[in-house]
Design a protein around this motif. Structure first.
Motif, PDB file in Angstrom:
ATOM      1  N   TRP A  20      -4.840   5.260  -8.376  1.00 10.94           N
ATOM      2  CA  TRP A  20      -4.771   3.957  -9.029  1.00 10.94           C
ATOM      3  C   TRP A  20      -3.646   3.064  -8.527  1.00 10.94           C
ATOM      4  CZ3 TRP A  20      -9.168   2.895 -10.734  1.00 10.94           C
ATOM      5  CH2 TRP A  20      -9.995   3.904 -11.212  1.00 10.94           C
ATOM      6  N   SER A  37      -2.475  -1.944  -2.774  1.00 10.70           N
ATOM      7  CA  SER A  37      -3.277  -2.537  -1.699  1.00 10.70           C
ATOM      8  C   SER A  37      -3.759  -3.930  -2.083  1.00 10.70           C
ATOM      9  CB  SER A  37      -4.485  -1.653  -1.385  1.00 10.70           C
ATOM     10  OG  SER A  37      -4.058  -0.414  -0.894  1.00 10.70           O
ATOM     11  N   LEU A  38      -4.232  -4.078  -3.306  1.00 15.02           N
ATOM     12  CA  LEU A  38      -4.706  -5.388  -3.760  1.00 15.02           C
ATOM     13  C   LEU A  38      -3.572  -6.408  -3.813  1.00 15.02           C
ATOM     14  CD1 LEU A  38      -7.224  -4.370  -6.563  1.00 15.02           C
ATOM     15  CD2 LEU A  38      -7.742  -5.270  -4.283  1.00 15.02           C
ATOM     16  N   LEU A  39      -2.410  -5.978  -4.264  1.00 13.08           N
ATOM     17  CA  LEU A  39      -1.259  -6.891  -4.274  1.00 13.08           C
ATOM     18  C   LEU A  39      -0.867  -7.303  -2.855  1.00 13.08           C
ATOM     19  CD1 LEU A  39       1.033  -5.358  -7.055  1.00 13.08           C
ATOM     20  CD2 LEU A  39      -0.172  -7.542  -7.106  1.00 13.08           C
ATOM     21  N   THR A  81       0.836  -1.190   0.000  1.00 14.46           N
ATOM     22  CA  THR A  81       0.000   0.000   0.000  1.00 14.46           C
ATOM     23  C   THR A  81       0.875   1.245   0.000  1.00 14.46           C
ATOM     24  OG1 THR A  81      -1.743  -1.172   1.176  1.00 14.46           O
ATOM     25  CG2 THR A  81      -1.819   1.218   1.233  1.00 14.46           C
ATOM     26  N   VAL A 112      -2.840  -7.415  -0.146  1.00 15.77           N
ATOM     27  CA  VAL A 112      -3.875  -8.301   0.399  1.00 15.77           C
ATOM     28  C   VAL A 112      -3.770  -9.693  -0.229  1.00 15.77           C
ATOM     29  CG1 VAL A 112      -6.368  -8.707   0.467  1.00 15.77           C
ATOM     30  CG2 VAL A 112      -5.463  -6.463   1.033  1.00 15.77           C
ATOM     31  N   THR A 113      -3.543  -9.739  -1.530  1.00 15.00           N
ATOM     32  CA  THR A 113      -3.413 -11.023  -2.217  1.00 15.00           C
ATOM     33  C   THR A 113      -2.199 -11.795  -1.701  1.00 15.00           C
ATOM     34  OG1 THR A 113      -4.447 -10.103  -4.195  1.00 15.00           O
ATOM     35  CG2 THR A 113      -3.182 -12.132  -4.471  1.00 15.00           C
ATOM     36  N   ILE A 161      -4.435   1.711  -5.093  1.00 12.86           N
ATOM     37  CA  ILE A 161      -5.385   0.592  -5.140  1.00 12.86           C
ATOM     38  C   ILE A 161      -4.676  -0.684  -5.579  1.00 12.86           C
ATOM     39  CG2 ILE A 161      -7.426  -0.298  -6.332  1.00 12.86           C
ATOM     40  CD1 ILE A 161      -8.416   2.663  -6.414  1.00 12.86           C
ATOM     41  N   VAL A 162      -3.857  -0.598  -6.609  1.00 14.32           N
ATOM     42  CA  VAL A 162      -3.121  -1.768  -7.092  1.00 14.32           C
ATOM     43  C   VAL A 162      -2.182  -2.289  -6.001  1.00 14.32           C
ATOM     44  CG1 VAL A 162      -1.384  -2.547  -8.750  1.00 14.32           C
ATOM     45  CG2 VAL A 162      -3.298  -1.157  -9.524  1.00 14.32           C
TER      46      VAL A 162
END
Length: 64
Positions: free
Chosen positions: A16, A22-24, A1, A26-27, A19-20
Motif C-alpha cells: 500500500w 508511486s502515485l505521489l 516510490t 507521478v503526480t 502504491i501511494v
C-alpha cells in the motif's frame, strides 16, 4: 516510490505505501511538467505578440 517501499518494509504494509508513494511521485512529476509547459507557453506567446505588434505598427506607418 523508494520511500513507499522503505515504509512498507518498516511498517509491514506491503504494497500500500509503495502504491501511494508511486502515485505521489507521478503526480508531482506531472505537476512539474504542466507548470514548465505553461511557463514556456507564456514566454513564447509574449515574444510572438511583440513581433506582431511591431509588424502591425510598421504597416500603419505606410498608410496615407
Amino acid at each position: 516510490t523508494y520511500l513507499g517501499y522503505w515504509c512498507d518494509d518498516k511498517f509491514d504494509t506491503s504494497p500500500w505505501l509503495l502504491i501511494v508513494g508511486s502515485l505521489l511521485g507521478v503526480t508531482g512529476g506531472m505537476v512539474s511538467v504542466i507548470k514548465t509547459v505553461e511557463l514556456r507557453t507564456q514566454v513564447g506567446s509574449g515574444k510572438h505578440a511583440a513581433g506582431e505588434d511591431s509588424a502591425g505598427e510598421g504597416g500603419s506607418d505606410d498608410a496615407p
